[in-house]
Write an enzyme that holds these catalytic residues in place. Structure first.
Site, mmCIF file in Angstrom:
data_model
loop_
_atom_site.group_PDB
_atom_site.id
_atom_site.type_symbol
_atom_site.label_atom_id
_atom_site.label_comp_id
_atom_site.label_asym_id
_atom_site.label_seq_id
_atom_site.Cartn_x
_atom_site.Cartn_y
_atom_site.Cartn_z
ATOM 1 N N ASP A 38 8.160 7.283 4.610
ATOM 2 C CA ASP A 38 7.428 6.059 4.278
ATOM 3 C C ASP A 38 8.376 4.880 4.067
ATOM 4 O O ASP A 38 9.561 5.064 3.797
ATOM 5 C CB ASP A 38 6.618 6.256 2.980
ATOM 6 C CG ASP A 38 5.327 7.015 3.247
ATOM 7 O OD1 ASP A 38 5.105 7.433 4.403
ATOM 8 O OD2 ASP A 38 4.550 7.187 2.301
ATOM 9 N N HIS A 181 11.078 10.138 1.112
ATOM 10 C CA HIS A 181 11.302 8.695 0.912
ATOM 11 C C HIS A 181 12.812 8.431 0.945
ATOM 12 O O HIS A 181 13.423 8.268 -0.091
ATOM 13 C CB HIS A 181 10.764 8.255 -0.461
ATOM 14 C CG HIS A 181 9.283 8.132 -0.530
ATOM 15 N ND1 HIS A 181 8.468 9.151 -0.924
ATOM 16 C CD2 HIS A 181 8.477 7.086 -0.275
ATOM 17 C CE1 HIS A 181 7.209 8.747 -0.896
ATOM 18 N NE2 HIS A 181 7.178 7.494 -0.512
HETATM 19 ZN ZN ZN Z 1 4.956 3.546 0.544
#
Ligand code: ZN
Length: 221
Positions: A38, A181
């Site tokens: 992301d 992430h």
């Molecule tokens: Zn995000």
């Protein structure tokens, strides 16, 4: 109270929404998995692209429109390296209690930026923080956009690379959609874990595919 709790659960659920198709994993006996990231692109994205290239596997990058404007060359490199791009909104705000026109701008503007960067494949959507209630799922189902959440998410603030490696391997199964992430300044441990995760899962016989390829295998149209 019960209604409030229900709304909270609905807003945060990874596996259910009121309208349209929401996918957290697919059913398959084949050892196929999709690695997703992301909040791309950032200054840390090139490092991740190098790791994927060395290991010759694709991933799916959920991009933020604003970030494509800041790092257009990195966005292009994600695509030319053979990865998939998904939409993660324009400004990464929680998309609950927002108007349809706000939602429309956030999604369309980002889709336009993704196309301008040269991406031609299907574009799925992942809500910022996976939050959605009624307005967002309604918009997405009306526009035939699939919502992709996550099956394996070893994301604990301040955890070590070892934690990310162990927990990703522990919970991954055939058809899993894994979320990491690795793109924030303080996400160094996830960046460190990434090559170890890929190597360990390859050793267990898993093949990495993009989200769209995984959906096709799982019979999701
Ligand atoms: Zn995000």
């Amino acid at each position: 109270m019960a209604a409030l709790y229900g709304t909270y659960k609905l807003m945060n659920s990874r596996t259910y929404q009121v309208f349209g198709t929401l996918i957290a994993r697919v059913d398959t006996d084949e050892k196929l998995i999709a690695l997703t990231f992301d909040d791309a692109p950032t200054v840390y994205t090139d490092e991740v692209l190098d790791v994927l290239k060395q290991r010759q596997i694709p991933a799916t990058f959920y991009v933020i429109g604003q970030q494509i404007e800041k790092y257009p060359d990195t966005a292009k490199r994600i695509i030319t390296n053979g990865n998939e791009i998904g939409n993660h909104s324009y400004s990464h705000q929680r998309m609950i209690f927002k108007s349809q026109s706000f939602i429309d701008t956030e999604i369309q503007k980002t889709n336009d930026l993704i196309r301008e960067a040269g991406y031609e494949g299907d574009i799925t959507f992942r809500p910022p923080n996976c939050k959605k209630l009624f307005g967002l799922p309604w918009y997405l189902s009306k526009h035939n956009i699939k919502t992709i959440t996550v099956d394996v998410e070893p994301d604990t603030y301040g955890a070590s690379a070892d934690f990310f490696v162990d927990n990703t391997i522990k919970y991954t199964k055939p058809g899993s959609i894994i979320l990491l992430h690795p793109f924030c300044e303080t996400c160094g441990e996830q960046r460190k874990a990434l090559p170890l995760i890929i190597d360990a899962l390859k050793q267990k016989g898993y093949t990495f595919v993009t989200v769209s390829e995984l959906l096709q295998k799982g019979g999701v149209q």
